[in-house]
Design a protein around this motif. Sequence first.
Motif, PDB file in Angstrom:
ATOM      1  N   SER A 174       0.811  -1.222   0.000  1.00 24.29           N
ATOM      2  CA  SER A 174       0.000   0.000   0.000  1.00 24.29           C
ATOM      3  C   SER A 174       0.843   1.271   0.000  1.00 24.29           C
ATOM      4  CB  SER A 174      -0.942   0.015   1.205  1.00 24.29           C
ATOM      5  OG  SER A 174      -0.205  -0.068   2.414  1.00 24.29           O
ATOM      6  N   LEU A 175       2.174   1.148   0.089  1.00 25.81           N
ATOM      7  CA  LEU A 175       3.065   2.302   0.140  1.00 25.81           C
ATOM      8  C   LEU A 175       3.485   2.685  -1.277  1.00 25.81           C
ATOM      9  CD1 LEU A 175       4.639   4.124   2.242  1.00 25.81           C
ATOM     10  CD2 LEU A 175       6.593   2.617   1.769  1.00 25.81           C
ATOM     11  N   HIS A 176       3.047   3.853  -1.730  1.00 27.45           N
ATOM     12  CA  HIS A 176       3.267   4.287  -3.109  1.00 27.45           C
ATOM     13  C   HIS A 176       4.681   4.821  -3.284  1.00 27.45           C
ATOM     14  CE1 HIS A 176       2.272   6.888  -6.743  1.00 27.45           C
ATOM     15  NE2 HIS A 176       1.877   5.678  -7.090  1.00 27.45           N
ATOM     16  N   LEU A 177       5.381   4.366  -4.322  1.00 22.33           N
ATOM     17  CA  LEU A 177       6.795   4.686  -4.501  1.00 22.33           C
ATOM     18  C   LEU A 177       7.051   5.753  -5.558  1.00 22.33           C
ATOM     19  CD1 LEU A 177       8.221   1.056  -4.365  1.00 22.33           C
ATOM     20  CD2 LEU A 177       7.976   2.694  -2.495  1.00 22.33           C
ATOM     21  N   GLY A 178       6.005   6.247  -6.181  1.00 27.16           N
ATOM     22  CA  GLY A 178       6.164   7.287  -7.198  1.00 27.16           C
ATOM     23  C   GLY A 178       5.269   8.470  -6.894  1.00 27.16           C
ATOM     24  N   VAL A 179       5.199   9.357  -7.865  1.00 29.19           N
ATOM     25  CA  VAL A 179       4.244  10.460  -7.829  1.00 29.19           C
ATOM     26  C   VAL A 179       3.231  10.238  -8.934  1.00 29.19           C
ATOM     27  CG1 VAL A 179       3.963  12.911  -8.390  1.00 29.19           C
ATOM     28  CG2 VAL A 179       5.684  12.210  -6.739  1.00 29.19           C
ATOM     29  N   ASP A 180       1.970  10.425  -8.633  1.00 34.49           N
ATOM     30  CA  ASP A 180       0.914  10.363  -9.642  1.00 34.49           C
ATOM     31  C   ASP A 180       0.545  11.777 -10.068  1.00 34.49           C
ATOM     32  OD1 ASP A 180       0.688   7.609  -9.696  1.00 34.49           O
ATOM     33  OD2 ASP A 180      -0.892   7.552  -8.180  1.00 34.49           O
ATOM     34  N   VAL A 181       0.356  11.938 -11.373  1.00 29.20           N
ATOM     35  CA  VAL A 181      -0.169  13.189 -11.913  1.00 29.20           C
ATOM     36  C   VAL A 181      -1.477  12.842 -12.611  1.00 29.20           C
ATOM     37  CG1 VAL A 181       0.246  15.204 -13.351  1.00 29.20           C
ATOM     38  CG2 VAL A 181       2.180  14.057 -12.241  1.00 29.20           C
ATOM     39  N   TRP A 182      -2.597  13.250 -12.009  1.00 26.19           N
ATOM     40  CA  TRP A 182      -3.933  12.914 -12.506  1.00 26.19           C
ATOM     41  C   TRP A 182      -4.325  13.955 -13.552  1.00 26.19           C
ATOM     42  CZ3 TRP A 182      -5.952   8.395 -10.435  1.00 26.19           C
ATOM     43  CH2 TRP A 182      -5.289   7.909  -9.316  1.00 26.19           C
ATOM     44  N   MET A 183      -4.367  13.517 -14.807  1.00 22.11           N
ATOM     45  CA  MET A 183      -4.656  14.405 -15.933  1.00 22.11           C
ATOM     46  C   MET A 183      -5.458  13.634 -16.977  1.00 22.11           C
ATOM     47  SD  MET A 183      -1.125  16.489 -16.622  1.00 22.11           S
ATOM     48  CE  MET A 183      -1.963  17.493 -17.850  1.00 22.11           C
ATOM     49  N   PRO A 184      -6.047  14.321 -17.957  1.00 21.16           N
ATOM     50  CA  PRO A 184      -6.837  13.616 -18.966  1.00 21.16           C
ATOM     51  C   PRO A 184      -5.991  12.666 -19.812  1.00 21.16           C
ATOM     52  CG  PRO A 184      -7.360  15.953 -18.952  1.00 21.16           C
ATOM     53  CD  PRO A 184      -6.166  15.794 -18.083  1.00 21.16           C
ATOM     54  N   ALA A 185      -6.628  11.605 -20.276  1.00 24.99           N
ATOM     55  CA  ALA A 185      -6.001  10.723 -21.254  1.00 24.99           C
ATOM     56  C   ALA A 185      -5.605  11.535 -22.483  1.00 24.99           C
ATOM     57  CB  ALA A 185      -6.963   9.605 -21.635  1.00 24.99           C
ATOM     58  N   SER A 186      -4.568  11.081 -23.143  1.00 24.74           N
ATOM     59  CA  SER A 186      -3.983  11.691 -24.346  1.00 24.74           C
ATOM     60  C   SER A 186      -3.031  12.844 -24.042  1.00 24.74           C
ATOM     61  CB  SER A 186      -5.049  12.170 -25.344  1.00 24.74           C
ATOM     62  OG  SER A 186      -5.857  11.090 -25.777  1.00 24.74           O
ATOM     63  N   THR A 187      -2.854  13.210 -22.757  1.00 31.68           N
ATOM     64  CA  THR A 187      -1.854  14.221 -22.415  1.00 31.68           C
ATOM     65  C   THR A 187      -0.464  13.695 -22.762  1.00 31.68           C
ATOM     66  OG1 THR A 187      -3.210  15.051 -20.589  1.00 31.68           O
ATOM     67  CG2 THR A 187      -0.872  15.612 -20.567  1.00 31.68           C
ATOM     68  N   ILE A 188       0.337  14.516 -23.401  1.00 32.59           N
ATOM     69  CA  ILE A 188       1.671  14.127 -23.850  1.00 32.59           C
ATOM     70  C   ILE A 188       2.606  13.947 -22.652  1.00 32.59           C
ATOM     71  CG2 ILE A 188       3.722  14.961 -25.079  1.00 32.59           C
ATOM     72  CD1 ILE A 188       1.800  16.331 -27.046  1.00 32.59           C
ATOM     73  N   VAL A 189       3.490  12.951 -22.756  1.00 33.94           N
ATOM     74  CA  VAL A 189       4.542  12.714 -21.774  1.00 33.94           C
ATOM     75  C   VAL A 189       5.883  12.925 -22.467  1.00 33.94           C
ATOM     76  CG1 VAL A 189       5.562  11.078 -20.143  1.00 33.94           C
ATOM     77  CG2 VAL A 189       3.090  11.042 -20.574  1.00 33.94           C
ATOM     78  N   GLN A 190       6.755  13.729 -21.851  1.00 33.96           N
ATOM     79  CA  GLN A 190       8.042  14.081 -22.439  1.00 33.96           C
ATOM     80  C   GLN A 190       9.186  13.557 -21.575  1.00 33.96           C
ATOM     81  OE1 GLN A 190       7.012  18.211 -22.063  1.00 33.96           O
ATOM     82  NE2 GLN A 190       6.827  18.483 -24.272  1.00 33.96           N
ATOM     83  N   ALA A 191      10.325  13.301 -22.197  1.00 36.86           N
ATOM     84  CA  ALA A 191      11.508  12.881 -21.450  1.00 36.86           C
ATOM     85  C   ALA A 191      12.015  14.056 -20.613  1.00 36.86           C
ATOM     86  CB  ALA A 191      12.595  12.422 -22.415  1.00 36.86           C
ATOM     87  N   PRO A 192      12.150  13.887 -19.293  1.00 37.71           N
ATOM     88  CA  PRO A 192      12.592  14.997 -18.449  1.00 37.71           C
ATOM     89  C   PRO A 192      14.070  15.315 -18.599  1.00 37.71           C
ATOM     90  CG  PRO A 192      12.376  13.016 -17.138  1.00 37.71           C
ATOM     91  CD  PRO A 192      11.874  12.668 -18.506  1.00 37.71           C
ATOM     92  N   LEU A 193      14.832  14.339 -19.096  1.00 36.32           N
ATOM     93  CA  LEU A 193      16.276  14.450 -19.291  1.00 36.32           C
ATOM     94  C   LEU A 193      16.645  13.626 -20.517  1.00 36.32           C
ATOM     95  CD1 LEU A 193      17.248  13.688 -15.587  1.00 36.32           C
ATOM     96  CD2 LEU A 193      17.516  15.924 -16.688  1.00 36.32           C
TER      97      LEU A 193
END
Length: 214
Positions: free
Chosen positions: A77-96
């Motif tokens: 139950s311990l979450h190891l990441g961060v969730d970003v709740w946004m609409p489907a189809s939102t673009i994801v980009q390489a941070p580095l």
Amino acid sequence: MLPVDLNGPTVARLDFTENNPRVARADLRDTADFDALVNEMLAEQNAAIGVGGYLENRVIYRRSLHFGPGQTVNARSLHLGVDVWMPASTIVQAPLPAVVHSLFDNDNFGDYGPTVILQHELEDQTFYSLYGHLSRLEWRSLSAGQVLQQGEAFATIGPYPENGDWPPHLHFQLIADMQGRYGDFPGVACPEEREKWAELCPDPNIVLQCQKLV
């Protein structure tokens, strides 16, 4: 990483622990109902984007046997990441700058769905970033070893049920050591092992720099 300002006025922190009575009481096995609840939580804060989750001991994983609900030991139950709740189809980009380390469709109910893991080199240090709950459309065009520039779009947030059957969001996680894994890595751990997993998966806000997560 996302084409939005995570420090903007429409961003709110969402609580999925037992401290939130609405979440603690809800039956979230129906993803459409879960999605409606997320949208209600955002609307109450005049927000369009929700953030949160790192090392949060959450109740929402009880919806899926994938995390061991009902067990007296080893329920995760311990979450190891961060969730970003946004609409489907939102673009994801390489941070580095990155190379695609691996990808896999983790298609269990409540799992990551289409997943991408990127490998990064920074000041002679190798580390990894994981992106879960993606759309299969762009995910299918990726391949291990593919080089990505900083800011390059490589995926989009997926809709349910193809995203592991979750309300649309991005699971973003940093990983110090892949431990020989490919296309998958635990994103939820046993609370009793918090110290071990916090060392292996540092705070993603190092990259996100979101004031709501400080």
